[in-house]
Design an enzyme around this catalytic site. Structure first.
Site, PDB file in Angstrom:
ATOM      1  N   ARG A  20       0.850  -1.209   0.000  1.00  0.00           N
ATOM      2  CA  ARG A  20       0.000   0.000   0.000  1.00  0.00           C
ATOM      3  C   ARG A  20       0.877   1.247   0.000  1.00  0.00           C
ATOM      4  O   ARG A  20       0.595   2.226  -0.710  1.00  0.00           O
ATOM      5  CB  ARG A  20      -0.911   0.008   1.241  1.00  0.00           C
ATOM      6  CG  ARG A  20      -1.875  -1.141   1.364  1.00  0.00           C
ATOM      7  CD  ARG A  20      -3.166  -0.957   0.630  1.00  0.00           C
ATOM      8  NE  ARG A  20      -3.938   0.174   1.025  1.00  0.00           N
ATOM      9  CZ  ARG A  20      -4.710   0.250   2.117  1.00  0.00           C
ATOM     10  NH1 ARG A  20      -4.714  -0.779   2.962  1.00  0.00           N
ATOM     11  NH2 ARG A  20      -5.428   1.307   2.374  1.00  0.00           N
ATOM     12  N   HIS A  23      -8.586   7.173   9.949  1.00  0.00           N
ATOM     13  CA  HIS A  23      -8.065   5.811  10.041  1.00  0.00           C
ATOM     14  C   HIS A  23      -6.550   5.754   9.922  1.00  0.00           C
ATOM     15  O   HIS A  23      -5.988   4.727   9.536  1.00  0.00           O
ATOM     16  CB  HIS A  23      -8.726   4.932   8.972  1.00  0.00           C
ATOM     17  CG  HIS A  23     -10.208   4.785   9.193  1.00  0.00           C
ATOM     18  ND1 HIS A  23     -11.084   4.520   8.164  1.00  0.00           N
ATOM     19  CD2 HIS A  23     -10.969   4.905  10.312  1.00  0.00           C
ATOM     20  CE1 HIS A  23     -12.317   4.463   8.657  1.00  0.00           C
ATOM     21  NE2 HIS A  23     -12.279   4.706   9.957  1.00  0.00           N
TER      22      HIS A  23
HETATM   23  C1  BV8 Z   1     -14.616   0.063  15.571  1.00  0.00           C
HETATM   24  C2  BV8 Z   1      -7.447   1.793   7.638  1.00  0.00           C
HETATM   25  C3  BV8 Z   1     -15.031  -0.351  17.898  1.00  0.00           C
HETATM   26  C4  BV8 Z   1      -6.713   0.535   7.314  1.00  0.00           C
HETATM   27  C5  BV8 Z   1      -9.827   1.205   7.619  1.00  0.00           C
HETATM   28  C6  BV8 Z   1     -21.282  -4.708  11.557  1.00  0.00           C
HETATM   29  C7  BV8 Z   1     -22.051  -3.585  11.336  1.00  0.00           C
HETATM   30  C8  BV8 Z   1     -21.521  -2.301  11.539  1.00  0.00           C
HETATM   31  C9  BV8 Z   1     -20.200  -2.139  11.947  1.00  0.00           C
HETATM   32  C10 BV8 Z   1     -19.441  -3.268  12.142  1.00  0.00           C
HETATM   33  C11 BV8 Z   1     -19.973  -4.547  11.961  1.00  0.00           C
HETATM   34  N1  BV8 Z   1     -18.983  -5.437  12.227  1.00  0.00           N
HETATM   35  C12 BV8 Z   1     -17.860  -4.767  12.573  1.00  0.00           C
HETATM   36  C13 BV8 Z   1     -18.138  -3.462  12.549  1.00  0.00           C
HETATM   37  C14 BV8 Z   1     -17.236  -2.348  12.867  1.00  0.00           C
HETATM   38  C15 BV8 Z   1     -16.239  -2.130  11.732  1.00  0.00           C
HETATM   39  C16 BV8 Z   1     -16.962  -1.953  10.418  1.00  0.00           C
HETATM   40  O1  BV8 Z   1     -17.547  -0.921  10.148  1.00  0.00           O
HETATM   41  N2  BV8 Z   1     -16.875  -3.035   9.586  1.00  0.00           N
HETATM   42  C17 BV8 Z   1     -17.501  -2.992   8.269  1.00  0.00           C
HETATM   43  C18 BV8 Z   1     -16.691  -3.893   7.311  1.00  0.00           C
HETATM   44  C19 BV8 Z   1     -18.937  -3.507   8.413  1.00  0.00           C
HETATM   45  N3  BV8 Z   1     -15.555  -0.901  12.090  1.00  0.00           N
HETATM   46  C20 BV8 Z   1     -14.440  -0.972  12.844  1.00  0.00           C
HETATM   47  O2  BV8 Z   1     -13.915  -2.006  13.186  1.00  0.00           O
HETATM   48  C21 BV8 Z   1     -13.894   0.370  13.296  1.00  0.00           C
HETATM   49  N4  BV8 Z   1     -13.637   0.309  14.698  1.00  0.00           N
HETATM   50  O3  BV8 Z   1     -15.773  -0.093  15.279  1.00  0.00           O
HETATM   51  O4  BV8 Z   1     -14.131  -0.020  16.854  1.00  0.00           O
HETATM   52  C22 BV8 Z   1     -14.239  -0.187  19.129  1.00  0.00           C
HETATM   53  C23 BV8 Z   1     -14.597   0.819  20.032  1.00  0.00           C
HETATM   54  C24 BV8 Z   1     -13.875   0.945  21.193  1.00  0.00           C
HETATM   55  C25 BV8 Z   1     -12.784   0.089  21.457  1.00  0.00           C
HETATM   56  C26 BV8 Z   1     -12.410  -0.898  20.522  1.00  0.00           C
HETATM   57  C27 BV8 Z   1     -13.150  -1.047  19.353  1.00  0.00           C
HETATM   58  C28 BV8 Z   1     -12.579   0.671  12.609  1.00  0.00           C
HETATM   59  C29 BV8 Z   1     -12.766   0.718  11.124  1.00  0.00           C
HETATM   60  C30 BV8 Z   1     -11.488   1.255  10.465  1.00  0.00           C
HETATM   61  C31 BV8 Z   1     -10.875   0.164   9.574  1.00  0.00           C
HETATM   62  N5  BV8 Z   1      -9.740   0.733   8.842  1.00  0.00           N
HETATM   63  N6  BV8 Z   1      -8.781   1.777   7.006  1.00  0.00           N
HETATM   64  C32 BV8 Z   1      -6.400   0.420   5.833  1.00  0.00           C
HETATM   65  O5  BV8 Z   1      -6.788   1.293   5.048  1.00  0.00           O
HETATM   66  O6  BV8 Z   1      -5.714  -0.565   5.482  1.00  0.00           O
HETATM   67  S1  BV8 Z   1     -11.303   1.129   6.807  1.00  0.00           S
HETATM   68  C33 BV8 Z   1     -11.066   1.415   5.153  1.00  0.00           C
HETATM   69  O7  BV8 Z   1     -12.189   0.879   4.492  1.00  0.00           O
HETATM   70  C34 BV8 Z   1     -11.065   2.873   4.764  1.00  0.00           C
HETATM   71  O8  BV8 Z   1     -10.393   3.659   5.687  1.00  0.00           O
HETATM   72  C35 BV8 Z   1     -12.525   3.223   4.658  1.00  0.00           C
HETATM   73  O9  BV8 Z   1     -13.042   3.598   5.908  1.00  0.00           O
HETATM   74  C36 BV8 Z   1     -13.118   1.906   4.237  1.00  0.00           C
HETATM   75  C37 BV8 Z   1     -13.390   1.883   2.757  1.00  0.00           C
HETATM   76  O10 BV8 Z   1     -14.454   2.723   2.554  1.00  0.00           O
HETATM   77  P1  BV8 Z   1     -14.449   3.837   1.407  1.00  0.00           P
HETATM   78  O11 BV8 Z   1     -13.339   4.793   1.640  1.00  0.00           O
HETATM   79  O12 BV8 Z   1     -15.820   4.353   1.345  1.00  0.00           O
HETATM   80  O13 BV8 Z   1     -14.061   3.060   0.075  1.00  0.00           O
HETATM   81  P2  BV8 Z   1     -14.928   1.965  -0.712  1.00  0.00           P
HETATM   82  O14 BV8 Z   1     -13.998   1.218  -1.604  1.00  0.00           O
HETATM   83  O15 BV8 Z   1     -15.812   1.214   0.253  1.00  0.00           O
HETATM   84  O16 BV8 Z   1     -15.903   2.861  -1.626  1.00  0.00           O
HETATM   85  C38 BV8 Z   1     -15.333   3.625  -2.665  1.00  0.00           C
HETATM   86  C39 BV8 Z   1     -16.350   4.680  -3.038  1.00  0.00           C
HETATM   87  O17 BV8 Z   1     -15.765   5.520  -4.027  1.00  0.00           O
HETATM   88  C40 BV8 Z   1     -17.599   4.077  -3.645  1.00  0.00           C
HETATM   89  O18 BV8 Z   1     -18.732   4.816  -3.225  1.00  0.00           O
HETATM   90  C41 BV8 Z   1     -17.353   4.250  -5.158  1.00  0.00           C
HETATM   91  O19 BV8 Z   1     -18.560   4.409  -5.872  1.00  0.00           O
HETATM   92  C42 BV8 Z   1     -16.589   5.546  -5.174  1.00  0.00           C
HETATM   93  N7  BV8 Z   1     -15.705   5.747  -6.331  1.00  0.00           N
HETATM   94  C43 BV8 Z   1     -14.900   4.832  -6.932  1.00  0.00           C
HETATM   95  N8  BV8 Z   1     -14.209   5.443  -7.921  1.00  0.00           N
HETATM   96  C44 BV8 Z   1     -14.583   6.762  -7.937  1.00  0.00           C
HETATM   97  C45 BV8 Z   1     -15.535   6.954  -6.911  1.00  0.00           C
HETATM   98  N9  BV8 Z   1     -16.104   8.145  -6.656  1.00  0.00           N
HETATM   99  C46 BV8 Z   1     -15.726   9.185  -7.435  1.00  0.00           C
HETATM  100  N10 BV8 Z   1     -14.811   9.084  -8.432  1.00  0.00           N
HETATM  101  C47 BV8 Z   1     -14.225   7.893  -8.709  1.00  0.00           C
HETATM  102  N11 BV8 Z   1     -13.323   7.813  -9.701  1.00  0.00           N
END
Ligand code: BV8
Length: 230
Positions: free
Chosen positions: A57, A105
């Protein structure tokens, strides 16, 4: 008096810089689900694999260049007080010249010792397993893994609820919490915009304008609509 413009960005804003988003493709890396690689458990189980993932990355981020969408946000600083909350670990906003960027993040250019969450070390090369921090701990990327707390979510929520007078969402699928919940804290009566190649589920958000285009092109339309608010 300039209005306060808060921009929330995700992987989509860096897609046209050549960085893979999490959803395009199948969200896999070396046949592992990202959620299974970017976790403390994976780091304990197979630190070499996780390190390879972040070395890959970091190399990609170092090779990438900011694109028109990043530069468009810098241009808006002439008209608005602009703050950016990004989920991205790349530093393309900073490299484009944005002056206020909050990484929810973490960021790929920083490491920390596994013994000390607060001391950060700038890192632009591949991490090797035998490298140690001055306190003797193994280095780990300064990123928030799945299952880890998001320390900056409190500041981010304050900015959404108390500081923002206009909110823009660019390039996020709103799939990861608590980041995805930020937009729902925004006041109903402030203007909001979403710029995405494919608008994510935002139907419950009031006063929302949708710009369904790639960010590099859509930024011009976004700027046009924002300048109408002046
Ligand atoms: C926490 C760093 C608690 C690392 C990242 C079930 C339901 C709800 C939540 C959860 C669940 N099970 C688990 C959870 C919690 C979990 C979570 O949300 N999981 C998801 C999978 C369901 N969250 C966590 O674990 C968080 N912590 O909850 O802690 C806690 C509290 C106290 C004490 C202890 C614990 C931590 C989450 C952080 C994870 N780390 N990144 C790394 O990068 O390697 S997350 C990573 O993925 C990113 O940072 C980002 O947040 C996410 C990706 O999302 P997007 O950025 O939106 O990207 P994506 O590819 O999804 O979408 C791309 C978008 O761009 C699309 O809309 C597409 O259409 C658009 N696009 C594409 N090309 C273009 C475009 N738009 C315009 N122009 C283009 N050309």
């Amino acid at each position: 008096m300039k209005k306060n413009l808060l921009v929330l960005t995700g992987a989509g804003i860096s897609a046209e810089s050549g960085l893979q988003t999490f959803r395009d493709g199948d969200g896999l890396w070396e046949r592992h689900r990202i959620e299974d690689v970017a976790t403390p458990e994976a780091w304990k189980r197979d630190p070499q694999m996780v390190m390879n993932f972040y070395n890959m990355r970091r190399r990609a981020c170092n090779e990438a260049k900011p694109n028109g969408a990043h530069f468009g946000l810098v241009e808006l600083e002439a008209y608005f007080n602009v703050r950016i909350i990004t989920q991205n670990i790349d530093t393309l906003h900073e490299r484009a010249g944005s002056s206020q960027v909050l990484h929810l993040h973490g960021s790929i250019d920083k490491m920390r010792s596994e013994y000390d969450d607060d001391t950060l070390y700038e890192f632009d090369h591949d991490l090797r397993m035998e490298e140690r921090a001055p306190d003797g701990g193994r280095f780990r990327p300064h990123v928030v893994w799945f299952g880890e707390a998001v320390p900056n979510i409190y500041v981010a929520s304050e900015w959404v609820q108390r500081w923002a007078e206009i909110i823009v969402l660019i390039g996020s699928s709103l799939a990861v919490y608590p980041a995805a919940g930020l937009l729902s804290y925004a006041a109903d009566n402030i203007p909001k915009f979403v710029l995405d190649k494919k608008i994510p589920p935002v139907s419950a958000v009031r006063r929302l304008s949708r710009i369904e285009m790639p960010a590099g092109m859509g930024i011009e339309e976004l700027k046009r609509q924002l300048l109408q608010l002046l």
